[in-house]
Design a protein around this motif. Structure first.
Motif, short mmCIF file in Angstrom:
data_model
loop_
_atom_site.label_atom_id
_atom_site.label_comp_id
_atom_site.label_asym_id
_atom_site.label_seq_id
_atom_site.Cartn_x
_atom_site.Cartn_y
_atom_site.Cartn_z
N ASP A 241 0.82 -1.21 0.00
CA ASP A 241 0.00 0.00 0.00
C ASP A 241 0.85 1.27 0.00
O ASP A 241 0.37 2.35 -0.38
CB ASP A 241 -0.92 0.00 1.23
N GLU A 249 2.85 -1.62 -8.87
CA GLU A 249 2.16 -1.65 -7.58
C GLU A 249 0.88 -2.46 -7.66
O GLU A 249 0.57 -3.26 -6.76
CB GLU A 249 1.86 -0.21 -7.14
N ARG A 253 0.33 -5.84 -5.55
CA ARG A 253 -0.79 -5.89 -4.62
C ARG A 253 -1.70 -7.09 -4.91
O ARG A 253 -2.17 -7.78 -4.01
CB ARG A 253 -1.58 -4.58 -4.71
#
Length: 428
Positions: A241, A249, A253
């Motif tokens: 995060d 990202e 994630r």
């Protein structure tokens, strides 16, 4: 969920096989003894009749030589003398068996010799064997009746003895079936006797003990790994995060979320295996709970409630209540969500969920469940055939475990026109 491969109702019971073998053995022994007794007795009768005939013709020849008269049972050149005795050697005694029956005289033993030199009359004596042969026939009848009586008595005893063995084997078979179904606490109990059946029962118990130890070790290892991974995976998700927005990202994630889902699934399976889960049952509308569970998956799935549902009765203003069931709604949602997710991941659209009175059916239109899953049921980390796609094999395992916890029946099958069908039937 898994197929039962035990012999069906058409099988031949071991009790009947052993009883039939014992009866056949008893009949064979009785027949052999009867034949031996008959042959020995008949031979003895012939030997005694031959000895009597020898003695009679010897005495008759002695009387005839001294007095010229004949004894009561002796005759000279009788017309019914067997052909083999019509020309006996001089001075020698000969015998022959005559099976013919003439009036009151039955089968006989003849003895003959010449009264003098060549061409002299033949002195013959006939010994009637009717009485002895009648006794032999009565002996045969008695042996037959005794054999039948022994067979009639031996067959129930053999059937009863075979039943004792078959009953013990059925107990061992039932214990093995319970172990195969997952009840690793099943045991055959203390062994009775020291025969092969007791050895098999002890071996089954030893096998169950070994399986239980290995399974407990594997389950404990899975639970420990899941617990140990839970904290670092949570840290990874928190760290992801903090990464700047971007494609990397998002990818990281997503992978961390998948890893966390796997860890949560392992923890859930561990709790189910350990028996730590307890359902909290309430009365809920089945169709509404299923629709809510399907909606939470976010997958394009058609939900079709069948039968009575919410609405108004025809010609009346009173609403018809939706059928309700008493179950744990959270666990029911978990089962339905896993079945729907599995249908989308490994099957093909359209995916339909049909809700009836106490039954939920999830069907896709893909290649169907693999034969291995239909035979053995869902197994963790085993997804079956390659055409069903990849995965960890935990979704259906969790669904099956939660269904057992609810006392529900979860069956897997394939539709005749293609596609996998999972049927969940809740208890009444």
């Amino acid at each position: 969920m898994s197929a039962n491969r035990r012999p069906g109702p058409g099988r031949t019971s071991l009790r009947w096989k052993i009883a039939a073998l014992a009866a056949a053995t008893a009949a064979l022994v009785a027949a052999a003894v009867g034949v031996l007794v008959h042959v020995w007795t008949a031979h003895d009768i012939h030997d005694r009749a031959r000895a009597r005939a020898f003695n009679a013709v010897y005495a008759a020849a002695d009387v005839h030589r001294r007095t010229g008269a004949l004894t009561e049972d002796a005759r000279l050149d009788p017309p019914d003398l067997p052909a083999s005795l019509r020309d006996p050697a001089d001075g020698a005694r000969h015998t022959a068996y005559d099976p013919r029956t003439d009036g009151n005289v039955g089968p006989s033993m003849w003895a003959a010799r010449r009264t003098g030199g060549p061409g002299s009359p033949v002195l013959a004596v006939q010994v009637n064997m009717s009485g002895e042969l009648h006794t032999l026939r009565r002996l045969d009848a008695t042996m037959t009746a005794a054999s039948l009586a022994a067979l009639a008595a031996a067959t129930p005893l053999a059937f009863y003895g075979a039943g004792l063995v078959a009953r013990r084997l059925r107990r061992v078979s039932a214990t093995a079936a319970r172990i195969s179904a997952g009840d690793l606490d099943a045991r055959t109990g203390p062994a009775k006797g020291r025969d092969e059946v007791a050895e098999i029962a002890a071996t089954v118990d030893l096998m169950a003990d070994s399986l239980a130890r290995r399974l407990r070790t594997e389950r404990q290892f899975t639970a420990d790994v899941a617990h140990e991974l839970r904290t670092p995976v949570g840290g990874l998700l928190a760290a992801a995060d903090l990464l700047p927005p971007g494609e990397t990202e998002d990818l990281l994630r997503a992978r961390v979320r998948d890893l966390r889902g796997l860890v949560e699934d392992l923890l859930e399976i561990s709790r189910l295996d350990a028996g730590a889960e307890r359902p909290v049952c309430v009365r809920v509308p089945l169709a509404a709970v299923v629709a809510e569970a399907v909606a939470r998956t976010g997958l394009d799935t058609e939900v079709t409630p069948c039968g009575p549902g919410p609405g108004r009765d025809a010609g009346a203003d009173t609403p018809v209540p939706e059928p309700a069931v008493e179950t744990d709604p959270r666990r029911l949602e978990r089962i339905v969500a896993n079945l729907v997710a599995n249908a989308h991941r490994h099957g093909a659209a359209p995916v339909r969920v049909t809700v009836t009175d106490r039954t939920v059916v999830v069907r896709d239109h893909g290649p169907g469940f693999p034969a291995d899953l239909l035979l053995h049921g869902p197994r963790r980390f085993h997804t079956g055939s390659a055409e069903r796609g990849g995965g960890h094999g935990l979704g259906l395992t969790i669904a099956a475990g939660q269904a057992r916890l609810l006392g529900a029946e979860l069956r897997f099958g394939n539709a005749p026109d293609g596609g996998a069908v999972a049927t969940l039937r809740l208890p009444a």
